[in-house]
Motif scaffolding. Structure first.
Motif, PDB file in Angstrom:
ATOM      1  N   PHE A 177       0.833  -1.201   0.000  1.00 33.35           N
ATOM      2  CA  PHE A 177       0.000   0.000   0.000  1.00 33.35           C
ATOM      3  C   PHE A 177       0.868   1.252   0.000  1.00 33.35           C
ATOM      4  O   PHE A 177       2.010   1.251   0.463  1.00 33.35           O
ATOM      5  CB  PHE A 177      -0.974   0.000   1.195  1.00 33.35           C
ATOM      6  CG  PHE A 177      -0.328   0.087   2.552  1.00 33.35           C
ATOM      7  CD1 PHE A 177      -0.275   1.297   3.232  1.00 33.35           C
ATOM      8  CD2 PHE A 177       0.219  -1.034   3.159  1.00 33.35           C
ATOM      9  CE1 PHE A 177       0.302   1.393   4.487  1.00 33.35           C
ATOM     10  CE2 PHE A 177       0.793  -0.956   4.419  1.00 33.35           C
ATOM     11  CZ  PHE A 177       0.834   0.264   5.091  1.00 33.35           C
ATOM     12  N   GLU A 226      -3.249   6.426  -1.558  1.00 31.18           N
ATOM     13  CA  GLU A 226      -4.414   5.660  -1.119  1.00 31.18           C
ATOM     14  C   GLU A 226      -4.941   6.265   0.184  1.00 31.18           C
ATOM     15  O   GLU A 226      -4.418   6.011   1.262  1.00 31.18           O
ATOM     16  CB  GLU A 226      -4.045   4.194  -0.910  1.00 31.18           C
ATOM     17  CG  GLU A 226      -3.572   3.496  -2.176  1.00 31.18           C
ATOM     18  CD  GLU A 226      -3.154   2.066  -1.907  1.00 31.18           C
ATOM     19  OE1 GLU A 226      -4.027   1.215  -1.634  1.00 31.18           O
ATOM     20  OE2 GLU A 226      -1.932   1.798  -1.945  1.00 31.18           O
ATOM     21  N   ARG A 254      -5.665   4.209   3.303  1.00 27.23           N
ATOM     22  CA  ARG A 254      -4.538   3.502   3.916  1.00 27.23           C
ATOM     23  C   ARG A 254      -3.658   4.476   4.703  1.00 27.23           C
ATOM     24  O   ARG A 254      -2.448   4.293   4.803  1.00 27.23           O
ATOM     25  CB  ARG A 254      -3.709   2.795   2.838  1.00 27.23           C
ATOM     26  CG  ARG A 254      -4.437   1.605   2.182  1.00 27.23           C
ATOM     27  CD  ARG A 254      -4.647   0.490   3.187  1.00 27.23           C
ATOM     28  NE  ARG A 254      -5.292  -0.680   2.626  1.00 27.23           N
ATOM     29  CZ  ARG A 254      -6.584  -0.961   2.749  1.00 27.23           C
ATOM     30  NH1 ARG A 254      -7.392  -0.099   3.377  1.00 27.23           N
ATOM     31  NH2 ARG A 254      -7.084  -2.069   2.252  1.00 27.23           N
TER      32      ARG A 254
END
Length: 281
Positions: free
Chosen positions: A258, A263, A266
């Motif tokens: 990730f 993101e 995240r």
């Protein structure tokens, strides 16, 4: 490639307990590397394991970070800093002798107590240092003196040498007061956004949670199925389907490959209990 029946909102965007982040030394103190759009460190955070022993008032945390240098030859040197927003607020008020908390997004947890740092298994003393930053989407960037929105930030810092031929393991162990809301809501919040300044993606994060002091998984508040009256109440994040329940008092969260910079889902994980009158028997 690092953060409410109606309750009063105390939950912030920037929670900071957070991943170790990359810093440079500056004339006014440590300067964060990169931020949301700037250059990344040449060092990669390959993986992290975060053990959280969460009680009703305090949590004990043990973080293990694995780092890998992408410098082709010779050692890479980096100042590594673990943020403590609550300590920063206290220091800013000490310096100004004024209430400056309105400048900050109120920290839900902290300040950190009894910080212990280990590099490749060897105990080292981390120095609490202060520098000036501004926030953008949970990321810290260096803020010069002419930036009217800048705030003081605190990090537990340690200079680390990263060789080209082997990984470096950094461990942070500490105790921290949990965040609280009315009706005895207990909150533990941890930001992974600060891990975004390291090179490339984080290959894996494993979070292991142990609930103590009589808490169990049925006491946790989730976003799913909440009523309109509960809309401002803190809840666990990410969604329940991403957590694995190991036992009545244990949970696990695993994220693979990730990138906190790109993101948004995240950039943190959070644990929050139900309001007292809703908690499980």
């Amino acid at each position: 490639m690092r953060p409410f029946v109606v309750l009063f909102v105390l939950y912030p965007v920037a929670c900071l307990l957070a991943d170790d982040t990359a810093l440079n030394d500056g004339s006014e103190g440590p300067m964060p590397v990169g931020g949301l759009n700037g250059p990344e460190s040449i060092i990669q955070m390959v993986s992290e394991t975060i053990d959280v022993d969460m009680g009703r008032k305090m949590s004990d945390v043990d973080c293990h970070f694995t780092f890998r240098s992408h410098k082709k030859s010779g050692n890479a040197f980096q100042l590594v800093g673990f943020p403590d927003l609550a300590a920063a607020v206290a220091e800013a008020e000490r310096r100004t002798k004024k209430d400056v908390s309105w400048k900050y997004q109120e920290p839900t947890t902290g300040p950190i107590e009894n910080m212990q740092t280990f590099v490749n298994g060897q105990a080292v003393k981390a120095e609490l240092k202060y520098g000036w930053v501004s926030f953008q989407d949970g990321y810290m960037a260096f803020a010069p003196e002419n930036n009217e929105d800048r705030i003081l930030m605190a990090w537990y810092t340690v200079p680390v040498s990263f060789p080209p031929d082997r990984d470096v393991l950094i461990e942070r162990k500490y105790r921290v007061p949990n965040g609280l809301q009315v009706y005895e809501v207990v909150i533990f919040n941890y930001s992974t956004a600060t891990g975004g300044v390291w090179k490339e993606a984080i290959e894996q994060m494993v979070v292991k949670v142990n609930l103590r002091d009589g808490l169990n998984v049925n006491d946790l508040e989730w976003q799913e199925g909440r009523s309109v009256e509960q809309i401002h109440q803190a809840y666990c994040s990410p969604d329940r389907n991403e957590w694995k329940v190991i036992s009545r008092t244990e949970l696990q969260l695993i994220w693979k490959h990730f990138e906190p910079r790109t993101e948004e889902n995240r950039r943190e994980f959070r644990l929050a209990t139900k309001a007292a009158k809703q908690a499980a028997e």
